[in-house]
Design a protein around this motif. Structure first.
Motif, short mmCIF file in Angstrom:
data_model
loop_
_atom_site.label_atom_id
_atom_site.label_comp_id
_atom_site.label_asym_id
_atom_site.label_seq_id
_atom_site.Cartn_x
_atom_site.Cartn_y
_atom_site.Cartn_z
N ASP A 1 30.24 75.69 -6.79
CA ASP A 1 30.41 74.80 -5.44
C ASP A 1 31.69 75.13 -4.79
O ASP A 1 31.39 75.64 -3.75
CB ASP A 1 30.15 73.39 -5.86
CG ASP A 1 28.97 72.99 -6.10
OD1 ASP A 1 27.90 73.97 -6.11
OD2 ASP A 1 28.40 71.81 -6.54
N GLY B 1 31.64 78.85 -3.81
CA GLY B 1 30.50 78.91 -2.78
C GLY B 1 31.37 78.17 -1.38
O GLY B 1 31.19 78.79 -0.29
N ARG B 2 31.81 77.19 -1.25
CA ARG B 2 32.49 76.53 -0.19
C ARG B 2 33.51 77.51 0.45
O ARG B 2 33.66 77.75 1.63
CB ARG B 2 32.96 75.40 -0.53
CG ARG B 2 31.79 74.14 -0.59
CD ARG B 2 32.37 72.74 -0.45
NE ARG B 2 33.28 72.31 -1.36
CZ ARG B 2 33.10 71.73 -2.65
NH1 ARG B 2 31.86 71.59 -2.92
NH2 ARG B 2 34.05 71.60 -3.57
N ARG C 1 31.93 80.38 2.22
CA ARG C 1 31.45 79.88 3.42
C ARG C 1 32.38 79.97 4.39
O ARG C 1 32.20 80.20 5.45
CB ARG C 1 30.57 78.66 3.07
CG ARG C 1 29.80 78.25 4.25
CD ARG C 1 28.88 77.02 3.97
NE ARG C 1 28.03 76.45 5.03
CZ ARG C 1 28.54 75.57 5.60
NH1 ARG C 1 29.84 74.85 5.39
NH2 ARG C 1 27.97 75.23 7.00
N LEU D 1 26.10 83.21 2.26
CA LEU D 1 25.59 83.06 0.94
C LEU D 1 24.10 82.91 0.84
O LEU D 1 23.34 82.21 1.66
CB LEU D 1 26.07 81.78 0.06
CG LEU D 1 27.76 81.81 -0.17
CD1 LEU D 1 27.98 80.51 -0.98
CD2 LEU D 1 27.81 83.06 -1.10
N THR D 2 23.28 83.85 -0.19
CA THR D 2 21.78 83.85 -0.28
C THR D 2 21.62 82.41 -0.82
O THR D 2 22.20 81.88 -1.57
CB THR D 2 21.47 85.11 -1.00
OG1 THR D 2 22.12 85.24 -2.05
CG2 THR D 2 21.88 86.45 -0.26
N PRO D 3 20.29 82.08 -0.72
CA PRO D 3 19.67 81.01 -1.27
C PRO D 3 19.96 80.94 -2.82
O PRO D 3 19.99 79.75 -3.42
CB PRO D 3 18.21 80.83 -0.96
CG PRO D 3 17.71 82.21 -0.57
CD PRO D 3 19.07 82.86 -0.09
N ASP D 4 19.90 81.82 -3.66
CA ASP D 4 20.18 82.33 -5.02
C ASP D 4 21.78 82.04 -5.28
O ASP D 4 22.02 81.91 -6.42
CB ASP D 4 19.27 83.13 -5.49
CG ASP D 4 19.95 84.47 -5.21
OD1 ASP D 4 20.37 84.42 -4.17
OD2 ASP D 4 19.91 85.58 -5.67
N PRO E 1 24.15 79.33 -5.08
CA PRO E 1 24.52 78.55 -5.90
C PRO E 1 24.34 78.50 -7.26
O PRO E 1 25.32 78.20 -8.12
CB PRO E 1 24.00 77.54 -4.93
CG PRO E 1 23.62 77.78 -3.81
CD PRO E 1 23.32 79.30 -3.73
N GLU E 2 23.12 78.82 -7.64
CA GLU E 2 22.77 78.72 -9.06
C GLU E 2 23.63 80.14 -9.84
O GLU E 2 24.14 79.72 -10.91
CB GLU E 2 21.30 79.03 -9.30
CG GLU E 2 20.93 78.96 -10.70
CD GLU E 2 19.47 79.12 -10.94
OE1 GLU E 2 18.61 79.35 -9.83
OE2 GLU E 2 18.94 78.83 -12.18
N ASP F 1 27.15 79.08 -10.20
CA ASP F 1 27.36 77.96 -11.29
C ASP F 1 27.06 78.74 -12.76
O ASP F 1 27.83 78.64 -13.67
CB ASP F 1 26.21 76.80 -11.32
CG ASP F 1 26.72 75.89 -10.38
OD1 ASP F 1 27.89 76.07 -10.08
OD2 ASP F 1 26.00 75.13 -9.90
#
Lengths: 347, 130
Positions: free
Chosen positions: A136, A139-140, A143, A149-152, A154-155, A158
């Motif tokens: 996270d 990712g932040r 951003r 970022l693409t929808p995958d 975050p996973e 992690d």
């Protein structure tokens, strides 16, 4: 794992991931940009506890910035420009041009979103940032720094952060590239020196943003002192798809000699290396793991390093000072009980 | 471990707490570009307040509507939602809410239409029982 557990082991491996145009070794995180990273090629070498990570970014042109994120197994101690032709020479080793067949032998600051910026540097037109943080947090940071970022993502972030919370964010500055006289298709090689006892090759990141059914094709090259143990174990080429073992043989001396003669590549041993060529031909959905390589000589590649098992979180004796007094108190208590029982028995 | 925690959260999220009047609240915890739920069931005439908690570092949205509405949003260019019932944008790490009344029995969809999210699987079915 402490450095001392590697004593007596001089395993060396060299990894090159050569991804096709539809994939990349780093996850592309700004697909809406007008600049396209048409291919990212990465080499990982491991010598006596230090990983050498060499990657090259190529772009197709345009006027917008473009970014890529690469997960790393540890914090780099050095980030510098790599040699000019190491990656090309390795690709040539398994894909020799027909025309050449006859003669071929010849500072740390805290980010606003929580991710820690460990290092920032510029190599040619590439702005390189080494980040440390959870998925996270990274990712932040991405951003807030203009990455989309693409929808995958975050996973996937992690997935990597729970094993190693270190990432390299690379952003191409096309204006700087033009000012430097770079042309479309030129690559910028980057060499990271990463002390780590737990090397692995990131593969799942190849499918970032592609969709589960999208094809992922890549080449992985290993150079080790012995025949490497890998997890997942590669299949035979006859299986046609997946992680396929194409070549396994003693490394050609000409290859080692050529690699050692490039800038900054003298850490590669001159002889007695084993050469392995793996081909990846699968879908992004099926590529839900990385590649673990046992460099200890114990023939025991780590399921955690391969991304096949979740790491178990234990208190870190080096970092968690509050744990030490409790451990000492526990051991003293156990010792006292043992002495009491001994005294009781003798009485 | 995190997946198990998310699953528990998802289950808890749908233990709908009674609110004042006839409005009940449904909490959707978004994690890894997933609502944590592929199906929801409500009663005809029921008004539901959706509280969307975005645990991801990227933006998401909740759009409730029939297939045609989902198609329009998938092809549309609106970057922000919040004025219409059943449509709300949820910035990264933030919480937002929208209220929707299920007037007729039937089937609706819910989803996120930021680029690539719906195709990635960020969608589900709402059944409205008579």
């Amino acid at each position: 794992m402490k450095r001392g557990s590697w004593l007596g082991v001089t395993a060396v491996f060299l990894v090159l991931v050569s991804a096709g145009p539809a994939s990349a070794c780093g996850g592309l995180v700004n697909p809406n940009g007008t600049v396209s990273l048409v291919r990212t090629t990465t080499m990982v070498g491991y010598v006596d506890g230090v990983e050498h990570y060499v990657t090259s970014f190529e772009f197709a042109g345009g006027g917008a910035e473009f970014g890529s994120i690469v997960p790393l197994p540890g914090v780099p101690s050095k980030v510098e420009r790599a040699g000019d032709w190491t990656l090309q020479r390795l690709v040539e080793e398994v894909q020799p041009p027909v025309a050449l067949e006859d003669g071929a032998e010849a500072a740390a600051t805290a980010g606003s979103a929580g991710a820690q910026v460990l290092l920032e540097t510029r190599i040619d037109a590439l702005d390189i940032t080494i980040l440390k943080g959870g998925g996270d947090e990274v990712g932040r940071w991405a951003r807030e720094n203009g990455f989309s970022l693409t929808p995958d993502a975050p996973e996937v972030l992690d997935f990597y952060a729970q094993r190693s919370p270190v990432f390299m964010a690379a952003r191409f500055d096309p204006a700087a590239a033009a000012a430097d006289g770079q042309n479309v298709g030129d690559g910028t090689p980057v060499h990271l020196t990463i002390p780590t006892p737990n090397p692995w090759v990131p593969l799942r990141i190849l499918g970032l943003g592609l969709g589960r059914e999208a094809s992922v094709e890549a080449d992985v090259f290993l150079l080790t002192e012995g025949i490497p143990e890998m997890l997942p174990a590669p299949a035979q080429p006859s299986d046609r798809d997946g992680l396929l073992l194409e070549r396994s043989e003693e490394a050609p001396r000409a290859l080692l000699s050529d690699l050692r003669s490039d800038k900054g590549m003298q850490w590669i041993p001159a002889s007695d290396m084993w050469f392995t060529y793996l081909r990846i031909d699968t879908t992004a959905g099926a590529l839900d793991h990385d590649l673990a390589i046992d460099a200890t000589g114990r023939s025991d590649p780590s399921p955690v390093a391969a991304g096949l098992a979740t790491p178990v979180r234990l208190p870190d004796l080096d970092d968690d000072a509050s744990f030490t007094p409790w451990l000492v108190a526990f051991l003293v208590g156990v010792g006292a009980l043992a002495l009491s029982k001994y005294a009781w028995d003798r009485a | 471990m995190k997946n198990k925690a998310c699953a528990v959260l998802a289950l808890l999220a749908f233990s709908c707490a009674p609110a004042s009047g006839s409005v009940r609240t449904v909490v959707l915890d978004v994690e890894h570009s997933s609502f944590g739920r592929e199906r929801m069931t409500f009663s005809e005439g029921e008004t539901v307040r959706f509280l969307v908690r975005n645990g991801d570092p990227i933006d998401h949205e909740l759009i409730i509507g029939d297939d045609e509405a989902q198609r329009l949003h998938e092809e549309g260019t609106e970057t922000h939602h919040g004025d219409k019932p059943g449509e709300v944008t949820v910035p990264a790490g933030a919480t937002a809410e929208t209220t929707y009344t299920f007037a007729e029995p039937g089937t609706l969809m819910f989803g996120c239409h930021l680029p690539g999210h719906y195709r990635y699987g960020m969608k589900g079915i709402i059944t409205i029982e008579a």
